[in-house]
Write an enzyme that holds these catalytic residues in place. Structure first.
Site, PDB file in Angstrom:
ATOM      1  N   CYS A  69       0.932  -1.426   0.374  1.00 62.03           N
ATOM      2  CA  CYS A  69      -0.130   0.175   0.037  1.00 62.03           C
ATOM      3  C   CYS A  69       1.389   1.657  -0.395  1.00 62.03           C
ATOM      4  O   CYS A  69       2.285   1.279   0.095  1.00 62.03           O
ATOM      5  CB  CYS A  69      -0.722   0.046   1.462  1.00 62.03           C
ATOM      6  SG  CYS A  69      -0.384   0.170   2.756  1.00 62.03           S
ATOM      7  N   ASP A  70       0.074   2.251   0.374  1.00 61.18           N
ATOM      8  CA  ASP A  70       1.556   3.241  -0.137  1.00 61.18           C
ATOM      9  C   ASP A  70       2.633   3.600   0.964  1.00 61.18           C
ATOM     10  O   ASP A  70       3.130   4.314   0.563  1.00 61.18           O
ATOM     11  CB  ASP A  70      -0.144   4.941  -0.200  1.00 61.18           C
ATOM     12  CG  ASP A  70      -0.182   4.845  -1.080  1.00 61.18           C
ATOM     13  OD1 ASP A  70       0.609   4.885  -2.252  1.00 61.18           O
ATOM     14  OD2 ASP A  70      -1.205   6.255  -0.752  1.00 61.18           O
TER      15      ASP A  70
END
Length: 527
Positions: free
Chosen positions: A439-440
């Protein structure tokens, strides 16, 4: 490209800002422990602290002025080009630090303070580090490509060492002559703007930008690019900063979730109490974003609650000694407690007021649309599944309570027609030994998703499979299978096009995980 690998192509300004904010987070987040340690030291031992100590306080300035920017630049360089990037990036920022100091000294000499005024303070080169660390690493990477495979045997180390040294030297000069004055100018503008908001009592207006930015995952550029550097500079002189509370105050999210717990309908009402616990105690704010996106007008409630919390801290002069990461009430209390008990009480009051204001406004909005919401729920659509799909654009999900809601979200996602909903491939081209949830930021909800799949693989009796989580920017090509939110799959594929990519609507409760377990088991049996 397989159907699993296909996903909605990201694009537009929102995604660009997300990616920029993600990169900033990748540089700042690993160094938060150092910021916290520095904040503790500063809060306790500077002259305005509870235990003034001249000796220990002497550590404060070198840490913020040199160590923290070097750590950030090194981390940014490592993200781009591993160790070589980290080394040249860390050296390059020293040029910016020295160049900035020289400019400030020259200014103070030419413009001595009058009437007991303070001289212009040094600029702590956080922004310079975020520029020079990745830039120096990128330059090093491109140069290495020029002579890759062309160096005669036996001269590789000589070329590698001297090329990196020369690049570090040149990037240091760039930092000294170019980046330093640019960053000084940027900080004077930004610092002046924030100072003006504080002096005029209008800092609460920042919530009208920050709260919508949070819901759309656009806050990292603001938080890590502006608020953290400015807040850290304030702590160095004042012992605390209100800026650390602009984004981290858990009150608005709690107020919204409490309103849904009482006045919501369907899955939203059922899952809101659990999400409130995770958001408030765990500090994972993104769990309330789907609820806001169900009715975008609810963002108004978040803005007003955030503004009320900021206004309270302004009136009471309260703040934090360092960034509250994650934005849990416990992290907030710890950072507030380093400043003193009265400060803790003021900060807690700001949380309560932010919660109350958000709750009241959100309750009014939910009550006004309750009949329509009930009708939609009876028709089998309470709007939450679509909101989950919109929300998991950057960080995914972090709550087993939200998994109740994910069942509906998964069903809704299947109906959206995204290519990734076709399912997990029936056969893997090679054994799957390394699975990464990306994810980020590489933490929070992706960690929870990895934990869920790890448990399923263990229960299936499959051994020798590593399941971890990391930021998309840190994917290194060694992964065999990568799980991402559907809006992030294209970015993950750019980092590793060899791996099997599985896109999900919800990290915590995707129906695809059982298919992934089957795929992993069969791929390893075929060795």
């Amino acid at each position: 490209m397989t159907s699993t690998e296909a996903s909605t192509k990201p694009g537009g300004a929102r995604v660009a800002i997300q990616k920029f904010g993600t990169f900033l987070s990748g540089m700042i987040m690993p160094n938060i422990p150092a910021l916290i340690a520095w904040g503790i030291l500063t809060a306790l031992f500077i002259p305005v602290g509870p235990f003034p100590n001249e000796g220990l306080a002497s550590i404060v300035d070198p840490t913020i002025h040199y160590l923290l920017p070097i750590l950030i630049a090194g981390t940014g360089g490592r993200m781009v080009y591993e160790t070589r990037g980290a080394v040249v990036g860390a050296f390059a920022v020293m040029g910016a630090i020295a160049g900035s100091d020289l400019l400030i000294d020259a200014f103070n000499e030419a413009n001595p303070p009058v009437d007991g005024g303070a001289p212009l303070g040094y600029v702590h080169m956080f922004i310079g580090a975020m520029i020079l660390g990745p830039l120096a690493a990128w330059v090093m990477k491109q140069l290495d490509k020029l002579w890759d495979g062309k160096v005669k045997a036996g001269f590789e180390m000589l070329v590698n060492m001297f090329s990196a040294g020369i690049v570090a030297f040149l990037m240091g000069l760039l930092g000294f002559y170019v980046i330093a004055p640019v960053v000084n100018w940027i900080m004077s503008i930004v610092g002046g703007a924030v100072g003006w908001l504080v002096d005029t009592g209008l800092l609460w207006l920042a919530s009208f930008l920050i709260e919508p930015a949070k819901v759309f995952f656009l806050n990292n550029a603001i938080n890590h690019g502006v608020l953290t550097p400015l807040g850290t500079s304030e702590v160095a002189t004042d012992g605390s900063s209100i800026l650390f509370l602009l984004e981290a105050n858990p009150g608005p999210g709690l107020g919204l979730l409490l309103a849904f717990s009482i006045f919501g309908v369907g899955a939203a009402r059922a899952t809101a109490p659990g999400a409130a616990i995770i958001q408030f105690a765990g500090g994972i704010h993104e769990v309330y974003f789907p609820y806001a996106l169900m009715k975008p007008v609810l963002i108004v409630a978040l803005m007003l609650g955030g503004a009320a919390g900021v206004a309270t801290n302004m009136l009471l002069g309260t703040g934090l000694a360092g960034p509250a990461a994650p934005g849990s009430i416990f992290a907030v209390v710890v950072q507030a407690g380093l400043v003193g008990v009265p400060n803790v009480l003021g900060v807690l009051l700001s949380v309560v007021i932010a919660t109350a204001v958000t709750f009241v406004v959100a309750a009014i909005i939910l009550r006004a649309s309750r009949k329509r919401d009930l009708a939609r729920a009876e028709a089998g659509d309470d709007g939450l599944s679509a909101a989950v799909a919109k929300t998991e654009a950057a960080k995914g999900r972090k709550s087993e309570h939200l998994s109740n809601l994910a069942g509906g979200a998964a069903a809704g996602g299947a109906a959206t027609g995204t290519a990734t909903e076709a399912g997990v491939p029936a056969v893997a081209s090679e054994p799957i030994r390394k699975i990464v949830f990306a994810c980020d930021a590489g933490m929070g909800s992706s960690a929870m998703g990895a934990s869920v799949l790890r448990s399923k693989i263990k229960k299936a009796g499959i051994e020798g499979v590593e399941v971890t989580n990391k930021a998309i920017a840190n994917l290194d090509g060694s992964e065999d299978l990568i799980v991402t939110h559907k809006d992030l799959t294209d970015r993950a594929r750019l980092q590793n096009g060899r791996a099997t990519h599985v896109s999900v609507e919800n990290f915590m409760n995707s129906p695809k995980y059982d298919d992934v377990v089957t795929l992993v088991g069969e791929s390893n049996q075929s060795e």
